[in-house]
Design a protein around this motif. Structure first.
Motif, PDB file in Angstrom:
ATOM      1  N   THR A 148       0.663  -1.229  -0.079  1.00  0.00           N
ATOM      2  CA  THR A 148      -0.042   0.106   0.209  1.00  0.00           C
ATOM      3  C   THR A 148       0.652   0.943   0.029  1.00  0.00           C
ATOM      4  O   THR A 148       0.418   2.482  -0.703  1.00  0.00           O
ATOM      5  CB  THR A 148      -0.653   0.172   1.484  1.00  0.00           C
ATOM      6  N   TYR A 149       1.839   0.796   1.027  1.00  0.00           N
ATOM      7  CA  TYR A 149       2.882   2.906   1.052  1.00  0.00           C
ATOM      8  C   TYR A 149       3.215   2.650  -0.675  1.00  0.00           C
ATOM      9  O   TYR A 149       3.920   3.895  -0.793  1.00  0.00           O
ATOM     10  CB  TYR A 149       4.011   2.155   1.996  1.00  0.00           C
ATOM     11  N   VAL A 152       1.111   4.527  -2.464  1.00  0.00           N
ATOM     12  CA  VAL A 152       0.992   5.357  -2.428  1.00  0.00           C
ATOM     13  C   VAL A 152       1.653   6.344  -3.104  1.00  0.00           C
ATOM     14  O   VAL A 152       1.255   7.590  -3.339  1.00  0.00           O
ATOM     15  CB  VAL A 152       1.353   5.571  -0.819  1.00  0.00           C
ATOM     16  N   ASN A 155       0.702   7.247  -6.374  1.00  0.00           N
ATOM     17  CA  ASN A 155       0.009   8.408  -5.957  1.00  0.00           C
ATOM     18  C   ASN A 155       0.505   9.074  -6.868  1.00  0.00           C
ATOM     19  O   ASN A 155      -0.419   9.985  -7.121  1.00  0.00           O
ATOM     20  CB  ASN A 155      -1.520   7.645  -4.995  1.00  0.00           C
ATOM     21  N   PHE A 156       1.111   9.616  -5.734  1.00  0.00           N
ATOM     22  CA  PHE A 156       1.433  10.948  -5.202  1.00  0.00           C
ATOM     23  C   PHE A 156       2.913  11.879  -5.984  1.00  0.00           C
ATOM     24  O   PHE A 156       3.832  12.133  -5.603  1.00  0.00           O
ATOM     25  CB  PHE A 156       1.838  11.412  -3.994  1.00  0.00           C
ATOM     26  N   PRO A 170      11.906   5.736   6.838  1.00  0.00           N
ATOM     27  CA  PRO A 170      10.688   5.196   7.586  1.00  0.00           C
ATOM     28  C   PRO A 170       9.971   4.041   8.264  1.00  0.00           C
ATOM     29  O   PRO A 170      10.231   3.809   9.457  1.00  0.00           O
ATOM     30  CB  PRO A 170       9.620   6.774   7.485  1.00  0.00           C
ATOM     31  N   SER A 245       7.898   9.786  16.066  1.00  0.00           N
ATOM     32  CA  SER A 245       7.382   9.433  15.093  1.00  0.00           C
ATOM     33  C   SER A 245       7.628   7.381  14.563  1.00  0.00           C
ATOM     34  O   SER A 245       7.470   7.083  13.704  1.00  0.00           O
ATOM     35  CB  SER A 245       8.043  10.525  14.208  1.00  0.00           C
ATOM     36  N   TRP A 248       4.625   4.229  15.770  1.00  0.00           N
ATOM     37  CA  TRP A 248       3.089   3.533  15.334  1.00  0.00           C
ATOM     38  C   TRP A 248       3.816   1.895  14.935  1.00  0.00           C
ATOM     39  O   TRP A 248       3.076   0.719  14.882  1.00  0.00           O
ATOM     40  CB  TRP A 248       3.527   4.216  13.998  1.00  0.00           C
TER      41      TRP A 248
ATOM     42  N   ARG B  63      -8.693  -0.858  -9.260  1.00  0.00           N
ATOM     43  CA  ARG B  63      -7.125  -0.461  -9.612  1.00  0.00           C
ATOM     44  C   ARG B  63      -6.805  -0.388 -10.601  1.00  0.00           C
ATOM     45  O   ARG B  63      -5.160   0.160 -10.849  1.00  0.00           O
ATOM     46  CB  ARG B  63      -6.184  -1.981  -8.437  1.00  0.00           C
ATOM     47  N   PHE B  68      -3.043   0.606 -10.968  1.00  0.00           N
ATOM     48  CA  PHE B  68      -1.840   0.052 -10.210  1.00  0.00           C
ATOM     49  C   PHE B  68      -1.644  -1.437 -10.564  1.00  0.00           C
ATOM     50  O   PHE B  68      -0.848  -2.017 -10.282  1.00  0.00           O
ATOM     51  CB  PHE B  68      -2.308  -0.039  -8.560  1.00  0.00           C
ATOM     52  N   ILE B  91      -6.772  10.303  -7.431  1.00  0.00           N
ATOM     53  CA  ILE B  91      -6.586   9.552  -6.243  1.00  0.00           C
ATOM     54  C   ILE B  91      -7.402   8.276  -5.192  1.00  0.00           C
ATOM     55  O   ILE B  91      -8.767   8.193  -5.663  1.00  0.00           O
ATOM     56  CB  ILE B  91      -6.312  10.791  -4.731  1.00  0.00           C
ATOM     57  N   PHE B  92      -6.298   7.349  -5.302  1.00  0.00           N
ATOM     58  CA  PHE B  92      -7.261   6.675  -4.515  1.00  0.00           C
ATOM     59  C   PHE B  92      -7.332   6.405  -2.737  1.00  0.00           C
ATOM     60  O   PHE B  92      -5.701   6.740  -2.528  1.00  0.00           O
ATOM     61  CB  PHE B  92      -5.747   4.928  -4.565  1.00  0.00           C
ATOM     62  N   PHE B  94      -7.564   4.080  -0.166  1.00  0.00           N
ATOM     63  CA  PHE B  94      -7.473   2.523   0.308  1.00  0.00           C
ATOM     64  C   PHE B  94      -8.755   1.705   1.303  1.00  0.00           C
ATOM     65  O   PHE B  94      -8.778   3.004   1.805  1.00  0.00           O
ATOM     66  CB  PHE B  94      -5.921   2.054   0.891  1.00  0.00           C
ATOM     67  N   HIS B  96      -7.950  -0.311   3.612  1.00  0.00           N
ATOM     68  CA  HIS B  96      -7.599  -0.028   5.397  1.00  0.00           C
ATOM     69  C   HIS B  96      -6.847   1.051   5.182  1.00  0.00           C
ATOM     70  O   HIS B  96      -5.720   0.904   4.016  1.00  0.00           O
ATOM     71  CB  HIS B  96      -6.695  -0.978   5.596  1.00  0.00           C
ATOM     72  N   SER B  97      -6.568   1.793   6.158  1.00  0.00           N
ATOM     73  CA  SER B  97      -6.183   3.225   5.994  1.00  0.00           C
ATOM     74  C   SER B  97      -4.263   3.258   5.423  1.00  0.00           C
ATOM     75  O   SER B  97      -3.553   2.932   5.161  1.00  0.00           O
ATOM     76  CB  SER B  97      -5.342   3.713   7.755  1.00  0.00           C
ATOM     77  N   GLY B  98      -4.426   4.303   4.103  1.00  0.00           N
ATOM     78  CA  GLY B  98      -3.748   4.058   2.992  1.00  0.00           C
ATOM     79  C   GLY B  98      -2.616   5.344   3.991  1.00  0.00           C
ATOM     80  O   GLY B  98      -1.932   5.620   2.782  1.00  0.00           O
ATOM     81  N   LEU B  99      -3.055   5.913   5.056  1.00  0.00           N
ATOM     82  CA  LEU B  99      -2.184   7.048   5.589  1.00  0.00           C
ATOM     83  C   LEU B  99      -0.536   6.474   5.958  1.00  0.00           C
ATOM     84  O   LEU B  99      -0.633   4.656   6.198  1.00  0.00           O
ATOM     85  CB  LEU B  99      -2.664   7.410   6.851  1.00  0.00           C
ATOM     86  N   LEU B 100       0.318   7.689   6.125  1.00  0.00           N
ATOM     87  CA  LEU B 100       1.586   6.413   6.510  1.00  0.00           C
ATOM     88  C   LEU B 100       1.861   7.047   7.623  1.00  0.00           C
ATOM     89  O   LEU B 100       1.897   8.396   8.241  1.00  0.00           O
ATOM     90  CB  LEU B 100       2.612   7.583   5.402  1.00  0.00           C
ATOM     91  N   PRO B 101       1.798   6.128   8.043  1.00  0.00           N
ATOM     92  CA  PRO B 101       1.579   5.594  10.220  1.00  0.00           C
ATOM     93  C   PRO B 101       2.890   6.639  10.138  1.00  0.00           C
ATOM     94  O   PRO B 101       2.561   7.413  11.629  1.00  0.00           O
ATOM     95  CB  PRO B 101       1.899   4.365  10.292  1.00  0.00           C
ATOM     96  N   TRP B 102       3.747   6.836   9.573  1.00  0.00           N
ATOM     97  CA  TRP B 102       5.356   7.646  10.437  1.00  0.00           C
ATOM     98  C   TRP B 102       5.436   9.316  10.440  1.00  0.00           C
ATOM     99  O   TRP B 102       6.499   8.811  10.609  1.00  0.00           O
ATOM    100  CB  TRP B 102       6.561   7.099   9.770  1.00  0.00           C
ATOM    101  N   TYR B 141      -0.354  11.775  14.876  1.00  0.00           N
ATOM    102  CA  TYR B 141       0.281  10.335  14.192  1.00  0.00           C
ATOM    103  C   TYR B 141      -1.228   9.487  13.856  1.00  0.00           C
ATOM    104  O   TYR B 141      -2.148   9.499  14.650  1.00  0.00           O
ATOM    105  CB  TYR B 141       1.343   9.631  14.805  1.00  0.00           C
ATOM    106  N   HIS B 143      -1.900   6.630  14.199  1.00  0.00           N
ATOM    107  CA  HIS B 143      -2.441   5.343  15.325  1.00  0.00           C
ATOM    108  C   HIS B 143      -2.911   6.010  16.879  1.00  0.00           C
ATOM    109  O   HIS B 143      -3.400   5.056  17.331  1.00  0.00           O
ATOM    110  CB  HIS B 143      -1.468   4.766  15.419  1.00  0.00           C
ATOM    111  N   ARG B 157      -6.583  14.316   2.793  1.00  0.00           N
ATOM    112  CA  ARG B 157      -4.940  14.159   1.948  1.00  0.00           C
ATOM    113  C   ARG B 157      -5.621  14.731  -0.225  1.00  0.00           C
ATOM    114  O   ARG B 157      -4.131  14.401  -0.483  1.00  0.00           O
ATOM    115  CB  ARG B 157      -4.325  12.753   2.495  1.00  0.00           C
TER     116      ARG B 157
END
Lengths: 253, 262
Positions: A148-149, A152, A155-156, A170, A245, A248, B63, B68, B91-92, B94, B96-102, B141, B143, B157
């Motif tokens: 997924t990352y 992303v 996508n960006f 990271p 950071s 997580w 996708r 993709f 823009i897709f 996702f 389950h969350s497609g946010l970058l966790p860091w 963040y 989480h 986003r």
């Protein structure tokens, strides 16, 4: 609640020291073979006072820091390359997997022949002991990054550099910190062995030298210091994981 | 003007579990046809909900629109240009969350506008974070956020990029009932406001009936378009009080193999 966490371990420590002293008194063994805790603590005071302990501890820490840092600086990037580039993995992974199970101690004869006597062979052994675990854990961490990352990133419109700095690095940090903890422990194990053969200083040398002088109290002092430093190193590595950071990594797994 | 076209699209996967056991195609394994001859056109600004049994390939279809994945045969065109990869104008979002966790909420929203110069960039980020009502959480963040907040942050986003198309894969999955309704309302409001083409894959028939300008129902594998209807009803709409929608609801349930609906 908080005081229990700090006080209870010291209660255990106190009873261990007490038990140790009692066992030596009633074991019937010579004090030279099995010194008691009081004698060992007194000797520790002696070695602290005359500077021997500090000098040798610094020598060991110096070797570990150099060998370990080299292993991290070279091992992490190589691990990232192996995890990202299929060709690199096919070329080098078999070699790494072949070298990995060879104990660093098996390299002692070659290390002495190649690097002579002194710091270099010891540092080389520590490097070998730390390098492979770092490479392997890093490449495993890279391979386990969620697809997924990367989607992303695509996508960006991330550039290759951005994929590296904003996704790959990271994403692997939590696992790399765990690897650092495991690896510094290995490095600390190996330094003692390395110092028994090639050098004239360090905690490993102190043990060997004390044995030759039949001073088992000094041997035990060195062992205790090795344990304490090991705890400290682990504490330092573990506290890297408290950076916000990277939090997580602890929570999502 | 038609925005997205899916033409004669087929997609098959190779079942590698059976690979390597005799036969001349042993190294490839069995081919499984997932999507069979799909032809669809999505008009600009349309909110399309895609329903289908699980594993039917509806996410795979999304996708491929997102770039993709690619069709085995056929093609996906956006404004008459074939999709050759992922691009930031679609823009897709996702499953389950497609946010970058860091990265914090702020940093995540920044991803899509990172090349813009500063006074404008900060303003855009603030605006979209405020739009999804996460003003007080911009430095949290992922989480540290609840499921609903995660979806809203990802929506912010996506919208900050000002894309032509939003592609959402099961955007409400894993949310509790109330949060599900709230996020759904948010998506509907967002669509009313920006009027961008939005494709939503869902398994919830009511979601589709409440949200969609159009509902597409796909069959099981190999998947084909079974039903494609426009819903010319305003929003918000009450499915229970609209007899036509209730009839359609029964029909779709029946199509998906549920014959007795309470």
């Amino acid at each position: 609640m908080g005081y229990k966490k700090t006080v209870l371990p010291f209660i255990t420590l106190f009873f261990i020291l007490l038990l140790w002293e009692l066992v030596t008194r009633f074991s019937g063994w010579s004090r030279n073979v099995f010194p008691g805790s009081i004698a060992v603590l007194t000797s520790m005071g002696e070695l602290i006072a005359n500077g021997t302990l500090l000098k040798n501890t610094v020598a060991s820490l110096f070797r570990v820091s150099i060998g370990f840092s080299l292993a991290v600086v070279l091992g992490v990037p190589l691990g990232i390359i192996l995890g990202r580039v299929e060709i690199a993995k096919l070329l080098f992974n078999p070699l790494i997997q072949f070298l990995r199970p060879i104990s660093p101690l098996a390299w002692i004869p070659l290390a002495m022949l190649w690097f002579g006597i002194g710091d270099p062979p010891a540092i080389f052994l520590i490097f070998l002991a730390s390098f492979f675990p770092m490479v392997v854990s890093t490449s495993v961490a890279v391979e386990s990054i969620k697809p997924t990352y990367f989607q992303v990133a695509a996508n960006f419109n991330f550039t290759r550099i951005e994929v590296l700095t904003k996704i790959v690095i990271p994403a692997i940090i939590p696992q790399v910190i765990t690897a650092l903890r495991m690896t510094i422990a290995i490095a600390w194990l190996v330094v003692v062995a390395a110092e028994m053969i090639a050098v004239q200083s360090g905690l490993g040398y102190l043990i060997l030298d004390a044995r030759n002088a039949l001073r088992m109290d000094y041997v035990m002092v060195a062992m205790i210091v090795i344990g304490i430093i090991g705890l400290l190193l682990d504490f330092i590595m573990r506290s890297l994981g408290n950076i916000e950071s990277t939090a997580w990594g602890r929570l999502t797994k | 003007m038609s925005c997205i076209q899916v033409k004669n699209l087929k997609k098959s996967f190779i079942d590698r579990r059976r690979a390597g056991r005799g036969g001349e195609r042993a190294s490839l394994g069995n081919e499984i046809l997932v999507l069979d001859n799909i032809n669809l056109e999505f008009a600009e600004g349309e909110l399309v909900c895609i329903l289908g049994p699980s594993g039917c390939g509806k996410s795979t279809l999304l996708r491929m629109v997102a770039g993709f994945d690619f069709p085995t045969t056929g093609e996906v065109l956006i404004n008459d240009e074939p999709v050759t990869g992922s691009r930031s104008d679609s823009i897709f979002v996702f499953q389950h969350s497609g946010l970058l966790p860091w990265m914090t909420v702020w940093e995540n929203v920044e991803l899509g506008v990172r090349h813009i110069q500063d006074p404008e960039k900060t303003q855009t980020i603030q605006e979209y974070i405020a739009m999804v009502e996460l003003d007080r959480f911009e430095h949290h963040y992922p989480h540290q956020l609840s499921g609903g907040m995660l979806r809203r942050a990802e929506l912010a986003r996506a919208l900050a990029v000002n894309p032509n198309t939003l592609i959402m894969d099961e955007p409400f999955s894993g949310l509790d009932f109330l949060t599900h309704m709230k996020v759904r309302e948010e998506v509907v409001n967002m669509h009313e406001f920006i009027q961008k083409t939005t494709l939503v894959v869902t398994h919830d028939i009511d979601d589709a009936l409440i949200m969609g300008d159009r509902v597409i129902v796909m069959s099981g594998r190999p998947s084909q378009v079974k039903l494609d209807v426009k819903l010319p009803y305003g929003r918000p709409r009450d499915v229970l009080k609209t007899p036509e929608l209730m009839a359609l609801r029964d029909e779709i349930f029946f199509m998906l193999g549920v014959s007795y609906v309470v």
